[in-house]
Design a protein around this motif. Structure first.
Motif, PDB file in Angstrom:
ATOM      1  N   MET A  19       0.801  -1.217   0.000  1.00 11.57           N
ATOM      2  CA  MET A  19       0.000   0.000   0.000  1.00 11.57           C
ATOM      3  C   MET A  19       0.840   1.276   0.000  1.00 11.57           C
ATOM      4  SD  MET A  19      -3.144  -0.936  -0.215  1.00 11.57           S
ATOM      5  CE  MET A  19      -3.978   0.592   0.200  1.00 11.57           C
ATOM      6  N   VAL A  20       2.140   1.164   0.161  1.00 10.20           N
ATOM      7  CA  VAL A  20       2.984   2.359   0.257  1.00 10.20           C
ATOM      8  C   VAL A  20       3.273   2.941  -1.124  1.00 10.20           C
ATOM      9  CG1 VAL A  20       5.229   3.250   0.986  1.00 10.20           C
ATOM     10  CG2 VAL A  20       3.996   1.625   2.444  1.00 10.20           C
ATOM     11  N   LYS A  21       3.846   2.129  -1.997  1.00 10.81           N
ATOM     12  CA  LYS A  21       4.309   2.616  -3.299  1.00 10.81           C
ATOM     13  C   LYS A  21       3.216   3.310  -4.123  1.00 10.81           C
ATOM     14  CE  LYS A  21       6.767   1.209  -7.449  1.00 10.81           C
ATOM     15  NZ  LYS A  21       7.292   0.102  -8.235  1.00 10.81           N
ATOM     16  N   PRO A  22       1.994   2.783  -4.183  1.00  9.64           N
ATOM     17  CA  PRO A  22       0.970   3.448  -5.011  1.00  9.64           C
ATOM     18  C   PRO A  22       0.685   4.898  -4.606  1.00  9.64           C
ATOM     19  CG  PRO A  22       0.251   1.255  -4.405  1.00  9.64           C
ATOM     20  CD  PRO A  22       1.490   1.532  -3.610  1.00  9.64           C
ATOM     21  N   PHE A  23       0.910   5.232  -3.343  1.00  4.82           N
ATOM     22  CA  PHE A  23       0.664   6.598  -2.875  1.00  4.82           C
ATOM     23  C   PHE A  23       1.917   7.455  -2.892  1.00  4.82           C
ATOM     24  CE2 PHE A  23      -2.737   4.191  -0.771  1.00  4.82           C
ATOM     25  CZ  PHE A  23      -3.827   4.950  -1.151  1.00  4.82           C
ATOM     26  N   LYS A  24       3.056   6.837  -2.673  1.00  3.45           N
ATOM     27  CA  LYS A  24       4.287   7.568  -2.401  1.00  3.45           C
ATOM     28  C   LYS A  24       4.784   8.396  -3.586  1.00  3.45           C
ATOM     29  CE  LYS A  24       7.978   7.469   0.584  1.00  3.45           C
ATOM     30  NZ  LYS A  24       8.322   6.974   1.866  1.00  3.45           N
ATOM     31  N   GLU A  25       4.438   8.001  -4.773  1.00  7.66           N
ATOM     32  CA  GLU A  25       5.081   8.600  -5.937  1.00  7.66           C
ATOM     33  C   GLU A  25       4.274   9.716  -6.609  1.00  7.66           C
ATOM     34  OE1 GLU A  25       6.112   5.068  -8.132  1.00  7.66           O
ATOM     35  OE2 GLU A  25       7.785   4.660  -6.776  1.00  7.66           O
ATOM     36  N   VAL A  32       4.430   8.499   3.444  1.00  8.43           N
ATOM     37  CA  VAL A  32       3.538   7.354   3.603  1.00  8.43           C
ATOM     38  C   VAL A  32       4.237   6.431   4.598  1.00  8.43           C
ATOM     39  CG1 VAL A  32       2.312   5.460   2.483  1.00  8.43           C
ATOM     40  CG2 VAL A  32       2.760   7.578   1.200  1.00  8.43           C
ATOM     41  N   VAL A  33       3.589   6.196   5.729  1.00 11.23           N
ATOM     42  CA  VAL A  33       4.182   5.438   6.819  1.00 11.23           C
ATOM     43  C   VAL A  33       3.342   4.200   7.092  1.00 11.23           C
ATOM     44  CG1 VAL A  33       4.900   5.526   9.245  1.00 11.23           C
ATOM     45  CG2 VAL A  33       5.108   7.572   7.812  1.00 11.23           C
ATOM     46  N   SER A  34       3.991   3.053   7.227  1.00  7.99           N
ATOM     47  CA  SER A  34       3.304   1.810   7.574  1.00  7.99           C
ATOM     48  C   SER A  34       3.087   1.757   9.077  1.00  7.99           C
ATOM     49  CB  SER A  34       4.143   0.603   7.148  1.00  7.99           C
ATOM     50  OG  SER A  34       4.281   0.575   5.747  1.00  7.99           O
ATOM     51  N   GLY A  35       1.908   1.249   9.466  1.00  9.96           N
ATOM     52  CA  GLY A  35       1.618   1.148  10.895  1.00  9.96           C
ATOM     53  C   GLY A  35       0.358   0.362  11.170  1.00  9.96           C
ATOM     54  N   TYR A  36      -0.168   0.587  12.356  1.00 10.35           N
ATOM     55  CA  TYR A  36      -1.327  -0.167  12.844  1.00 10.35           C
ATOM     56  C   TYR A  36      -2.347   0.805  13.426  1.00 10.35           C
ATOM     57  CZ  TYR A  36       2.777  -3.183  12.950  1.00 10.35           C
ATOM     58  OH  TYR A  36       3.948  -3.817  12.634  1.00 10.35           O
ATOM     59  N   MET A  37      -3.633   0.462  13.257  1.00 10.93           N
ATOM     60  CA  MET A  37      -4.699   1.312  13.783  1.00 10.93           C
ATOM     61  C   MET A  37      -5.944   0.465  14.009  1.00 10.93           C
ATOM     62  SD  MET A  37      -6.306   4.836  12.119  1.00 10.93           S
ATOM     63  CE  MET A  37      -4.814   5.806  12.270  1.00 10.93           C
ATOM     64  N   GLY A  38      -6.759   0.918  14.946  1.00 17.43           N
ATOM     65  CA  GLY A  38      -8.091   0.368  15.109  1.00 17.43           C
ATOM     66  C   GLY A  38      -8.252  -0.715  16.154  1.00 17.43           C
ATOM     67  N   GLY A  39      -7.203  -1.031  16.876  1.00 19.83           N
ATOM     68  CA  GLY A  39      -7.294  -2.121  17.837  1.00 19.83           C
ATOM     69  C   GLY A  39      -7.298  -1.661  19.276  1.00 19.83           C
ATOM     70  N   ASP A 149       8.925   1.587   3.886  1.00 22.58           N
ATOM     71  CA  ASP A 149       9.445   1.584   2.505  1.00 22.58           C
ATOM     72  C   ASP A 149       9.994   0.213   2.121  1.00 22.58           C
ATOM     73  OD1 ASP A 149       8.811   4.284   1.943  1.00 22.58           O
ATOM     74  OD2 ASP A 149      10.610   4.928   3.015  1.00 22.58           O
ATOM     75  N   TYR A 150       9.285  -0.829   2.505  1.00 22.06           N
ATOM     76  CA  TYR A 150       9.738  -2.200   2.283  1.00 22.06           C
ATOM     77  C   TYR A 150      10.007  -2.469   0.807  1.00 22.06           C
ATOM     78  CZ  TYR A 150      10.164  -7.200   3.166  1.00 22.06           C
ATOM     79  OH  TYR A 150      10.634  -8.475   3.278  1.00 22.06           O
ATOM     80  N   TYR A 151       9.188  -1.867  -0.057  1.00 22.17           N
ATOM     81  CA  TYR A 151       9.364  -2.094  -1.499  1.00 22.17           C
ATOM     82  C   TYR A 151      10.714  -1.599  -2.005  1.00 22.17           C
ATOM     83  CZ  TYR A 151       8.328   2.801  -2.706  1.00 22.17           C
ATOM     84  OH  TYR A 151       8.367   4.163  -2.839  1.00 22.17           O
ATOM     85  N   LEU A 152      11.340  -0.694  -1.276  1.00 20.46           N
ATOM     86  CA  LEU A 152      12.682  -0.214  -1.629  1.00 20.46           C
ATOM     87  C   LEU A 152      13.776  -0.986  -0.893  1.00 20.46           C
ATOM     88  CD1 LEU A 152      11.999   3.638  -1.499  1.00 20.46           C
ATOM     89  CD2 LEU A 152      12.272   2.217  -3.547  1.00 20.46           C
ATOM     90  N   LYS A 153      13.548  -1.274   0.373  1.00 19.18           N
ATOM     91  CA  LYS A 153      14.566  -1.937   1.202  1.00 19.18           C
ATOM     92  C   LYS A 153      14.757  -3.403   0.841  1.00 19.18           C
ATOM     93  CE  LYS A 153      13.820   0.802   5.383  1.00 19.18           C
ATOM     94  NZ  LYS A 153      13.249   0.761   6.732  1.00 19.18           N
ATOM     95  N   GLU A 154      13.664  -4.077   0.548  1.00 21.59           N
ATOM     96  CA  GLU A 154      13.686  -5.525   0.263  1.00 21.59           C
ATOM     97  C   GLU A 154      13.007  -5.774  -1.078  1.00 21.59           C
ATOM     98  OE1 GLU A 154      15.180  -7.840   1.971  1.00 21.59           O
ATOM     99  OE2 GLU A 154      15.752  -6.610   3.694  1.00 21.59           O
ATOM    100  N   LYS A 155      13.547  -5.146  -2.115  1.00 15.45           N
ATOM    101  CA  LYS A 155      12.903  -5.121  -3.431  1.00 15.45           C
ATOM    102  C   LYS A 155      12.570  -6.515  -3.962  1.00 15.45           C
ATOM    103  CE  LYS A 155      13.325  -3.093  -7.990  1.00 15.45           C
ATOM    104  NZ  LYS A 155      14.102  -2.263  -8.881  1.00 15.45           N
ATOM    105  N   ASP A 156      13.517  -7.436  -3.926  1.00 14.45           N
ATOM    106  CA  ASP A 156      13.268  -8.777  -4.474  1.00 14.45           C
ATOM    107  C   ASP A 156      12.160  -9.494  -3.724  1.00 14.45           C
ATOM    108  OD1 ASP A 156      15.215  -8.382  -6.399  1.00 14.45           O
ATOM    109  OD2 ASP A 156      16.781  -9.445  -5.269  1.00 14.45           O
TER     110      ASP A 156
END
Length: 176
Positions: A19-25, A32-39, A149-156
């Motif tokens: 969900m990060v990359k589609p918004f980040k660019e 765009v920060v990954s996290g947790y909500m609603g619990g 930014d997992y899509y950048l850090k761990e691309k493969d």
């Protein structure tokens, strides 16, 4: 010209890695920060959330300049990343923590999100009902650093996981 008045938006769309990359660019998106909500668990960890007993969803929190990229545009991007008819998770990721939700930060966002959902429901794009809830934003808990930014850090690994998920085939079928 930007007024430098940033706003927040938060969306749950299954695995936050996807969900990060589609918004980040996009211009106007500051972060765009990954996290947790609603619990109900204070300071949840990834293991707490993945186990499914924390009540939290994996979310992305977006900081944006509404004069450059509107909340309506964020919603358009959001809908095109998810299966809004699946109440059990998203693609290969199953369970509560991977379900969808739009978290609003103010009444204007709530109204815009409800209208957007109504428009999608009446569009005929999906034969099943749109089940993505619209909820008031709660405390945002930032995920561990290795998730950012997992899509950048761990691309493969990101590419491999995304290919296995079925998300891209779904997006192509319904949105391209």
């Amino acid at each position: 010209m930007s007024n430098n008045k940033f706003e927040k938006a938060a969306f749950a769309g299954g695995c936050f890695w996807c969900m990060v990359k589609p918004f980040k660019e996009w211009e106007g998106i500051q972060d765009v920060v990954s996290g947790y909500m609603g619990g109900h668990v204070e300071n949840p960890t990834y293991d707490d959330v993945k186990r499914g007993d924390s009540g939290h969803l994996e979310v992305v929190e977006i900081t944006f300049d509404p004069t450059l990229f509107s909340y309506e545009q964020l919603l358009e991007v959001y809908w095109q990343q998810i299966d809004p008819t699946d109440a059990g998770g998203q693609f290969q990721d199953r369970g509560h923590s991977y379900t969808t939700a739009i978290f609003y930060y103010n009444d204007e966002q709530r109204q815009i999100a409800e209208k957007s959902k109504e428009n999608l429901s009446s569009s005929g794009k999906f034969s099943n009902p749109i089940v993505t809830p619209i909820r008031a934003a709660e405390t945002f808990h930032i995920a561990e650093d290795y998730h950012q930014d997992y899509y950048l850090k761990e691309k493969d690994h990101y590419i491999e996981d995304r290919e296995k998920s079925g998300r891209d085939e779904f997006i192509t079928e319904y949105w391209k």
